[in-house]
Write a protein that holds these residues in place. Structure first.
Motif, PDB file in Angstrom:
ATOM      1  N   ASP A 189      87.841  47.271 -18.441  1.00 32.19           N
ATOM      2  CA  ASP A 189      87.653  45.392 -19.159  1.00 32.19           C
ATOM      3  C   ASP A 189      87.609  44.717 -17.114  1.00 32.19           C
ATOM      4  O   ASP A 189      87.673  43.487 -17.365  1.00 32.19           O
ATOM      5  CB  ASP A 189      88.263  44.774 -20.241  1.00 32.19           C
ATOM      6  CG  ASP A 189      87.390  43.346 -20.305  1.00 32.19           C
ATOM      7  OD1 ASP A 189      86.931  43.459 -19.628  1.00 32.19           O
ATOM      8  OD2 ASP A 189      88.477  42.701 -21.025  1.00 32.19           O
ATOM      9  N   HIS A 193      85.594  42.735 -15.410  1.00 28.63           N
ATOM     10  CA  HIS A 193      86.023  40.765 -14.692  1.00 28.63           C
ATOM     11  C   HIS A 193      86.073  40.905 -13.151  1.00 28.63           C
ATOM     12  O   HIS A 193      84.705  40.025 -12.539  1.00 28.63           O
ATOM     13  CB  HIS A 193      86.608  40.360 -15.286  1.00 28.63           C
ATOM     14  CG  HIS A 193      87.540  40.547 -16.581  1.00 28.63           C
ATOM     15  ND1 HIS A 193      88.082  39.885 -17.254  1.00 28.63           N
ATOM     16  CD2 HIS A 193      85.961  40.328 -17.431  1.00 28.63           C
ATOM     17  CE1 HIS A 193      87.907  40.707 -18.838  1.00 28.63           C
ATOM     18  NE2 HIS A 193      86.878  40.676 -18.402  1.00 28.63           N
ATOM     19  N   HIS A 259      78.776  42.862 -20.342  1.00 31.49           N
ATOM     20  CA  HIS A 259      79.316  41.900 -21.070  1.00 31.49           C
ATOM     21  C   HIS A 259      78.646  41.302 -21.929  1.00 31.49           C
ATOM     22  O   HIS A 259      78.281  41.797 -22.894  1.00 31.49           O
ATOM     23  CB  HIS A 259      80.344  40.617 -20.880  1.00 31.49           C
ATOM     24  CG  HIS A 259      81.973  41.113 -20.417  1.00 31.49           C
ATOM     25  ND1 HIS A 259      82.026  41.583 -19.108  1.00 31.49           N
ATOM     26  CD2 HIS A 259      82.874  40.497 -20.890  1.00 31.49           C
ATOM     27  CE1 HIS A 259      83.442  42.009 -18.751  1.00 31.49           C
ATOM     28  NE2 HIS A 259      83.945  41.125 -19.813  1.00 31.49           N
ATOM     29  N   HIS A 273      87.400  44.715 -27.660  1.00 32.73           N
ATOM     30  CA  HIS A 273      86.243  43.830 -26.080  1.00 32.73           C
ATOM     31  C   HIS A 273      86.498  44.716 -25.006  1.00 32.73           C
ATOM     32  O   HIS A 273      85.565  45.298 -24.085  1.00 32.73           O
ATOM     33  CB  HIS A 273      86.422  42.839 -25.680  1.00 32.73           C
ATOM     34  CG  HIS A 273      86.184  42.040 -24.770  1.00 32.73           C
ATOM     35  ND1 HIS A 273      84.573  41.487 -24.762  1.00 32.73           N
ATOM     36  CD2 HIS A 273      86.994  41.632 -22.883  1.00 32.73           C
ATOM     37  CE1 HIS A 273      85.039  41.137 -23.116  1.00 32.73           C
ATOM     38  NE2 HIS A 273      85.492  41.557 -23.088  1.00 32.73           N
ATOM     39  N   ASN A 277      83.523  47.069 -22.889  1.00 25.16           N
ATOM     40  CA  ASN A 277      82.227  47.194 -21.495  1.00 25.16           C
ATOM     41  C   ASN A 277      83.343  48.131 -20.913  1.00 25.16           C
ATOM     42  O   ASN A 277      82.153  48.955 -19.684  1.00 25.16           O
ATOM     43  CB  ASN A 277      83.997  46.370 -21.076  1.00 25.16           C
ATOM     44  CG  ASN A 277      83.230  45.276 -21.213  1.00 25.16           C
ATOM     45  OD1 ASN A 277      82.127  44.562 -20.744  1.00 25.16           O
ATOM     46  ND2 ASN A 277      84.359  43.853 -22.062  1.00 25.16           N
TER      47      ASN A 277
HETATM   48 ZN   LIG Z   1      85.927  41.210 -20.551  1.00 24.33          ZN
END
Ligand SMILES: [Zn+2]
Length: 380
Positions: A189, A193, A259, A273, A277
């Motif tokens: 994740d 980002h 996302h 989460h 991703n």
């Molecule tokens: Zn994230």
């Protein structure tokens, strides 16, 4: 150079002595300590709470669930109000930190929650706030955003500078006990980002780029070690810093298509989460390969220095491959079918993804509903 603006995140304290130093970072007086029950059960917060209790009253609120609800947030605020809290500590993954940010704001400002949803609507003052992440992933300690699940499962966000913490306390010892699959998913994740901040269509800028590159370097070089050798404090420190820098980057240059397509998997199937991703990473990057070719080719040598001499198309392809391999090597299962999703669900997922307009606008190229359907199919 294109005109831009950039807002730095909280002050940072990094080290293995966070429990002892937390008290230095907050003013005297009663403290609201927001975390979750798993963390309490694991004893992770014990030394932190013990150190704080030497000097002040601590009100513990540990009832934060994944995708925290409005009722949970308001209960945390009530706990803080009853205790006369003068500062707030958020301790945990993204959910406790999101609740702590908004609780500190609501306690300090006295604002009504339903009046502050949205971007820069919240203009009041929050209570002093320290955030200590226990996963290297969400970067929530770095961002001014808090996402709360409201009536009917609708997720609403407050995104306002007033929510940025005073301090992010990065203590790698908090992350050494994470199970491998959590280390892997949260780490991926954080890499997403950094990549999505670097390719963010509207708001990327030279500072977010520099942070995203360094975040990707730290994360990609240490993910495998953190998975294989969970007690390795050097790798854990690098992951925590990488996730934080990626958080500061995407707070300015917001995330996009990965996302956008990941969110429905969380909303409809309650997958974590980070995992969502990881599942959508490769298909979405392949969809973006042409539009983001130059940008992916700039990032490629971070993962594979040997590709430096190749042309941009080959470098972009090598970048997508290297990220895919890095993800697969963690041992995570990277197909939707491995996580309870059926082929019959793909249409609904594609239609749901189209609602993520605030994220889709940041993707380097459009993702229409038919594209989304194809990308879920590719991930299936
Ligand atoms: Zn994230």
């Amino acid at each position: 150079m294109r005109a831009f603006q950039f807002i730095y995140g909280p002050r940072v304290m990094s080290g293995t002595d966070g429990a002892a130093r937390l008290g230095e970072l907050i003013p005297d007086g009663p403290c609201l300590f927001v975390t979750d029950d798993d963390i309490i059960r694991l004893g992770l917060a014990d030394p932190w709470l013990a150190a704080l209790r030497e000097t002040r009253d601590v009100s513990l609120f540990s009832a934060v669930e994944a995708d925290p609800s409005k009722a949970t947030l308001l209960a945390a605020v009530e706990r803080g109000r009853a205790a006369g809290a003068t500062c707030v500590v958020g301790f945990g993954g993204g959910s406790p930190m999101d609740v702590a940010k908004l609780a500190a704001y609501l306690l300090g400002s006295g604002d009504d929650l339903d009046a502050i949803w949205g971007v820069e609507i919240a203009q009041g003052h929050r209570l002093p706030l320290v955030l200590a992440p226990t996963t290297a992933g969400t970067g929530s300690e770095a961002t001014p955003i808090s996402v709360i699940t409201c009536e009917g499962g609708v997720k609403l966000a407050v995104n306002a500078r007033a929510l940025t913490a005073d301090w992010a306390l990065l203590d790698p010892t908090l992350t050494t006990g994470l199970p491998r699959h959590v280390t892997a998913a949260t780490g991926i994740d954080a890499m997403v980002h950094s990549v999505e901040a670097y390719t963010s269509a509207r708001l990327k800028n030279p500072i977010s780029d520099a942070l995203a590159r360094e975040a990707l370097r730290l994360l990609s070089a240490n993910l495998q070690t953190a998975c294989d050798d969970p007690g390795n404090l050097d790798a854990r420190s690098a992951m925590l810093l990488g996730a934080h820098l990626a958080g500061v980057a995407f707070a300015n240059a917001p995330v996009g298509g990965v996302h956008a397509l990941a969110y429905p998997l969380g909303g409809l199937f309650h997958l974590p989460h980070g995992l969502t991703n990881a599942l959508m990473l490769r298909p979405v990057l392949e969809h973006n390969a042409e539009a983001a070719r130059e940008l992916y080719s700039e990032l490629a040598p971070i993962l594979d220095p040997a590709c430096e001499a190749a042309g941009s198309q080959a470098r972009a392809a090598s970048f997508i491959d290297a990220l895919g391999q890095l993800s697969a090597a963690t041992g995570l299962k990277l197909q939707l079918r491995d996580h309870g999703i059926r082929e019959g669900d793909l249409d609904m997922l594609a239609s749901e993804a189209m609602k993520q307009t605030r994220l889709l606008v940041n993707n380097p190229c459009p993702i229409e509903e038919a594209d989304a359907r194809r990308l879920y199919e590719a991930a299936f």
